[in-house]
Scaffold this motif. Structure first.
Motif, short mmCIF file in Angstrom:
data_model
loop_
_atom_site.label_atom_id
_atom_site.label_comp_id
_atom_site.label_asym_id
_atom_site.label_seq_id
_atom_site.Cartn_x
_atom_site.Cartn_y
_atom_site.Cartn_z
N PHE A 180 -70.37 -5.40 37.75
CA PHE A 180 -70.71 -4.33 38.69
C PHE A 180 -69.71 -4.30 39.85
O PHE A 180 -69.20 -3.24 40.23
N CYS A 183 -66.09 -2.70 39.88
CA CYS A 183 -65.97 -1.23 39.94
C CYS A 183 -65.71 -0.75 41.36
O CYS A 183 -65.56 0.45 41.59
N ALA A 211 -81.35 -5.63 27.23
CA ALA A 211 -81.40 -4.49 26.31
C ALA A 211 -82.02 -4.91 24.98
O ALA A 211 -82.32 -6.09 24.74
N GLN A 217 -78.35 -6.59 31.04
CA GLN A 217 -77.64 -5.38 31.47
C GLN A 217 -77.87 -5.02 32.93
O GLN A 217 -77.34 -4.01 33.40
N GLY A 218 -78.66 -5.80 33.64
CA GLY A 218 -78.89 -5.49 35.05
C GLY A 218 -79.89 -6.44 35.67
O GLY A 218 -80.61 -7.16 34.96
N PHE A 236 -76.79 -2.70 38.00
CA PHE A 236 -77.03 -2.17 36.66
C PHE A 236 -75.68 -1.79 36.04
O PHE A 236 -74.77 -1.33 36.72
N LEU A 237 -75.57 -1.99 34.73
CA LEU A 237 -74.33 -1.71 34.04
C LEU A 237 -74.33 -0.34 33.38
O LEU A 237 -73.28 0.14 32.95
N HIS A 238 -75.51 0.30 33.26
CA HIS A 238 -75.60 1.65 32.72
C HIS A 238 -76.96 2.24 33.14
O HIS A 238 -77.82 1.53 33.68
N GLU A 239 -77.15 3.52 32.87
CA GLU A 239 -78.35 4.21 33.34
C GLU A 239 -79.63 3.69 32.69
O GLU A 239 -80.69 3.71 33.30
N GLN A 240 -79.54 3.22 31.46
CA GLN A 240 -80.73 2.67 30.81
C GLN A 240 -81.25 1.45 31.58
O GLN A 240 -82.45 1.28 31.76
N ARG A 242 -80.74 0.88 34.79
CA ARG A 242 -81.30 1.35 36.05
C ARG A 242 -82.72 1.87 35.85
O ARG A 242 -83.62 1.56 36.63
#
Length: 405
Positions: A180, A183, A211, A217-218, A236-240, A242
């Motif tokens: 995270f 970025c 996941a 993933q977060g 979080f690494l992707h919207e799922q 989050r």
């Protein structure tokens, strides 16, 4: 003719040096007075364990500590690279010494020390932004705080995978944090010790999202205070991930009435994603930064320059004279970025020369402001073509800092 008090001061012996272990109590006494707190014996013993004399610098008169600061050795992420950073903390002086220049001398000494240590950039949390601007530090990141009532939270969603509460695995949390943090510009490269003594020191609750394939993933770090959930880190690494973490937070609806998110990145757009985006928001200028060594910093900075292309900067830096002057920056096919100081150059001698101070340059290269914003505020001047070349050469990445020191 000098007054008696001036003559007396002129004979006082002033020394700047590292503190010794024997001066730990003097350092704590000054901190307690300056920052208005009192440590318990247990807290003091803990600080003694972590006391590193080589990181503490003091200004002494007649052998007595008059002012001090700490230089913490860090690394930060900056455009997919790691830069050595000197973190200034614990700047303090006794009230009778205010406006005598002790802190100014310490800060300039700190700049020299950080340069010698290869720390090309420095961060600090300011008690006064105008004060530190005088020494070249500039705001480089904001922090956002959100406060949401339960009915304002994102809708609950059914997300494959699972949440594991109470994870204490620093390696796991660190791997998610690193993915995270990379970025952004300015995030700390956290060591295991930093996780233990700074990030997790208050024993906050943790929750990790895994996941469906079992990969983490977060995560969130949070506290429960009466009817409030306070989240200090939401990674979080992707919207799922989050969505899954928000659903986990929403499942506390039987015991909380509101949720507060602190240390939110300045580029976050959560309100736009909410059914009702009119939540309480607060944006606050957070940390300041300054380039310590222009030459070393620019040699490592990933400028987007075509071979043979470049620009000339006239940099003003009163506190670090090695930066003050005119610099030619060009791209070379064989050696990469060439950074060369032009001692004989005179301000205004070149039509494509750009003029700015060290703080403005720092905010620009860390991604906090764009050239056009500096031009509008009067902190960057130069030919329009040169300004366009400058903007095109700077990679785009927002700044962020989730830590405090």
């Amino acid at each position: 003719m000098l007054s008696d008090s001036s003559m007396e001061r002129s004979t006082i012996s002033m020394e700047m040096r590292n503190l010794s272990m024997d001066e730990f109590e003097d350092s704590i006494s000054l901190s307690e007075y300056a920052f208005q707190y009192t440590l318990t014996k247990e807290q003091k013993d803990k600080k003694r364990e972590l006391f590193r004399p080589e990181q503490f610098w003091g200004c002494f008169e007649e052998g007595k500590l008059q002012a001090k600061l700490t230089i913490l050795p860090f690394q930060i992420y900056l455009h997919n690279q790691k830069f050595s950073m000197g973190g200034i903390a614990g700047v303090a002086t006794w009230p009778e010494n205010r406006r005598k220049g002790h802190v100014a001398k310490l800060l300039k000494h700190a700049l020299q020390h950080m340069r010698a240590e290869g720390q090309a950039v420095s961060f600090l949390h300011p008690f006064s932004i105008p004060f530190y601007r005088k020494f070249g530090w500039e705001v480089f990141t904001d922090t956002l705080t959100y406060k949401l009532q339960m009915h304002q939270l994102p809708p609950k969603t059914s997300v494959p995978g699972r949440i594991v509460r109470g994870t204490a695995d620093i390696n796991l949390l660190s791997s998610l944090y690193e993915a995270f943090a990379e970025c952004y510009n300015g995030t700390l490269v956290r060591t295991t010790e930093w996780w233990k003594h700074s990030v997790l020191k208050d024993q906050a609750h943790t929750a990790v999202y895994y996941a469906e394939d079992g990969e983490p993933q977060g995560y969130i770090l949070y506290e429960l205070k009466d009817k409030e959930l306070v989240c200090s880190e939401f990674v979080f690494l992707h919207e799922q991930a989050r969505s899954a973490l928000w659903t986990y937070i929403s499942n506390h609806d039987a015991r909380i009435e509101e949720v507060t998110l602190t240390m939110v990145p300045g580029d976050d757009r959560l309100p736009f994603m909410l059914p009702d985006p009119r939540i309480h928001q607060e944006r606050f200028p957070y940390f300041m930064a300054r380039i310590v060594d222009v030459e070393a910093f620019l040699r490592s900075y990933p400028l987007h320059l075509i071979t043979g292309e470049g620009w000339t900067l006239h940099i003003s830096d009163e506190a670090a004279p090695w930066n003050d002057g005119v610099w030619n920056i060009q791209s070379n096919a064989d050696t990469g970025i060439i950074v060369q100081k032009v001692e004989e150059a005179v301000k205004g001698s070149s039509p494509d020369q750009l003029h700015l101070d060290i703080g403005a340059l720092t905010a620009l290269l860390l991604g906090y402001v764009k050239p056009a914003e500096l031009v509008r505020s009067g902190r960057l001047q130069g030919d329009e073509t040169a300004l366009q070349r400058l903007e095109a050469s700077i990679p785009v990445r927002p700044p962020m800092l989730m830590d405090f020191f």
